[in-house]
Design a protein around this motif. Sequence first.
Motif, mmCIF file in Angstrom:
data_model
loop_
_atom_site.group_PDB
_atom_site.id
_atom_site.type_symbol
_atom_site.label_atom_id
_atom_site.label_comp_id
_atom_site.label_asym_id
_atom_site.label_seq_id
_atom_site.Cartn_x
_atom_site.Cartn_y
_atom_site.Cartn_z
ATOM 1 N N PHE A 77 1.404 -1.089 0.121
ATOM 2 C CA PHE A 77 0.210 0.349 -0.283
ATOM 3 C C PHE A 77 0.339 1.176 -0.142
ATOM 4 O O PHE A 77 1.977 1.085 0.064
ATOM 5 C CB PHE A 77 -0.675 -0.006 1.543
ATOM 6 N N ARG A 78 0.630 2.375 0.243
ATOM 7 C CA ARG A 78 1.054 3.740 -0.175
ATOM 8 C C ARG A 78 1.635 3.927 1.089
ATOM 9 O O ARG A 78 3.029 4.216 0.776
ATOM 10 C CB ARG A 78 0.303 5.384 -0.205
ATOM 11 N N ALA A 79 1.499 3.597 2.060
ATOM 12 C CA ALA A 79 2.088 4.434 3.315
ATOM 13 C C ALA A 79 2.528 2.751 4.341
ATOM 14 O O ALA A 79 3.223 3.085 5.302
ATOM 15 C CB ALA A 79 1.247 5.002 4.372
ATOM 16 N N HIS A 80 2.421 1.691 3.861
ATOM 17 C CA HIS A 80 2.741 0.408 4.501
ATOM 18 C C HIS A 80 3.029 -0.644 3.564
ATOM 19 O O HIS A 80 2.308 -0.772 2.149
ATOM 20 C CB HIS A 80 1.851 0.295 5.821
ATOM 21 N N VAL A 81 3.052 -1.774 4.406
ATOM 22 C CA VAL A 81 2.746 -3.076 3.672
ATOM 23 C C VAL A 81 2.392 -4.002 4.533
ATOM 24 O O VAL A 81 2.716 -4.637 5.822
ATOM 25 C CB VAL A 81 4.255 -3.575 3.029
ATOM 26 N N ASN A 82 1.620 -4.555 4.032
ATOM 27 C CA ASN A 82 1.536 -6.125 5.225
ATOM 28 C C ASN A 82 1.483 -7.773 4.415
ATOM 29 O O ASN A 82 1.590 -8.018 3.656
ATOM 30 C CB ASN A 82 -0.605 -6.199 5.321
ATOM 31 N N TYR A 92 -10.768 -15.479 10.616
ATOM 32 C CA TYR A 92 -9.224 -16.169 10.027
ATOM 33 C C TYR A 92 -7.957 -15.661 10.299
ATOM 34 O O TYR A 92 -6.786 -16.222 10.638
ATOM 35 C CB TYR A 92 -9.902 -17.180 9.099
ATOM 36 N N MET A 93 -8.522 -14.309 9.559
ATOM 37 C CA MET A 93 -7.085 -13.674 8.794
ATOM 38 C C MET A 93 -6.726 -12.750 9.646
ATOM 39 O O MET A 93 -7.360 -12.161 10.331
ATOM 40 C CB MET A 93 -7.484 -13.433 7.483
ATOM 41 N N ARG A 94 -5.135 -12.174 9.588
ATOM 42 C CA ARG A 94 -4.243 -11.585 10.218
ATOM 43 C C ARG A 94 -3.593 -11.247 9.623
ATOM 44 O O ARG A 94 -2.821 -11.624 8.676
ATOM 45 C CB ARG A 94 -4.435 -12.245 11.983
ATOM 46 N N HIS A 95 -2.697 -9.528 10.411
ATOM 47 C CA HIS A 95 -1.634 -9.545 9.116
ATOM 48 C C HIS A 95 -0.419 -9.047 10.229
ATOM 49 O O HIS A 95 -1.319 -8.452 11.272
ATOM 50 C CB HIS A 95 -2.178 -8.410 7.992
ATOM 51 N N VAL A 96 0.407 -8.837 9.679
ATOM 52 C CA VAL A 96 1.712 -7.516 10.240
ATOM 53 C C VAL A 96 1.692 -7.020 9.162
ATOM 54 O O VAL A 96 1.818 -6.480 8.274
ATOM 55 C CB VAL A 96 2.632 -8.749 10.345
ATOM 56 N N LYS A 97 1.908 -5.513 9.726
ATOM 57 C CA LYS A 97 1.931 -4.236 9.134
ATOM 58 C C LYS A 97 2.730 -3.649 8.732
ATOM 59 O O LYS A 97 3.680 -3.339 10.058
ATOM 60 C CB LYS A 97 0.647 -3.110 9.592
ATOM 61 N N LEU A 98 4.031 -3.883 8.313
ATOM 62 C CA LEU A 98 4.732 -2.915 8.073
ATOM 63 C C LEU A 98 4.900 -1.510 7.591
ATOM 64 O O LEU A 98 4.670 -1.376 6.400
ATOM 65 C CB LEU A 98 6.049 -3.915 7.461
ATOM 66 N N LYS A 99 6.090 -0.852 8.518
ATOM 67 C CA LYS A 99 5.507 0.619 7.934
ATOM 68 C C LYS A 99 7.185 1.443 8.046
ATOM 69 O O LYS A 99 8.192 0.695 8.664
ATOM 70 C CB LYS A 99 5.281 1.673 8.771
ATOM 71 N N PRO A 100 7.456 2.054 6.865
ATOM 72 C CA PRO A 100 8.683 2.519 6.945
ATOM 73 C C PRO A 100 9.280 3.683 8.355
ATOM 74 O O PRO A 100 8.275 4.040 8.704
ATOM 75 C CB PRO A 100 8.928 3.246 5.437
ATOM 76 N N GLY A 101 10.708 3.540 8.312
ATOM 77 C CA GLY A 101 11.381 4.360 9.812
ATOM 78 C C GLY A 101 10.603 3.065 11.306
ATOM 79 O O GLY A 101 11.473 3.863 11.880
ATOM 80 N N ILE A 102 10.119 2.272 11.442
ATOM 81 C CA ILE A 102 8.862 1.611 12.006
ATOM 82 C C ILE A 102 9.779 0.257 12.426
ATOM 83 O O ILE A 102 9.952 -1.103 11.244
ATOM 84 C CB ILE A 102 7.519 1.317 12.210
ATOM 85 N N PRO A 103 10.971 0.097 13.493
ATOM 86 C CA PRO A 103 11.943 -1.156 13.529
ATOM 87 C C PRO A 103 10.154 -2.418 13.696
ATOM 88 O O PRO A 103 9.465 -2.385 14.076
ATOM 89 C CB PRO A 103 12.859 -1.114 14.753
ATOM 90 N N ILE A 104 10.438 -3.236 13.455
ATOM 91 C CA ILE A 104 10.173 -4.599 13.163
ATOM 92 C C ILE A 104 10.873 -5.593 13.453
ATOM 93 O O ILE A 104 12.306 -5.774 13.422
ATOM 94 C CB ILE A 104 9.605 -4.974 11.675
#
Length: 90
Positions: free
Chosen positions: A21-26, A48-60
């Motif tokens: 997506f524009r501001a993040h990746v799931n 059933y479904m779940r996701h992890v949201k990855l955003k620029p500059g935020i450590p994972i």
Amino acid sequence: MHDGYPTACVEDAPFGYVGVFRAHVNVGFFHGASLRDPARLLEGTGKYMRHVKLKPGIPIDSAALEALILAAYADIKERLSADEAGAEFQ
């Protein structure tokens, strides 16, 4: 591809996907609600479904994310084995 997203499968059974997506990746999991998530990375409220949201500059926690991916892979393999054995598995 599944619903327009790159999807990881075992045989024809999807277990994970990536949504950009524009501001993040799931990084999503089709049976994510059943996965152990001690690091509390998973988001979502679906049955059933779940996701992890990855955003620029935020450590994972990459080790925790890798553990979720491996767990989702193992889970779908178990579901397929159960299905082949005639067991019901959701």
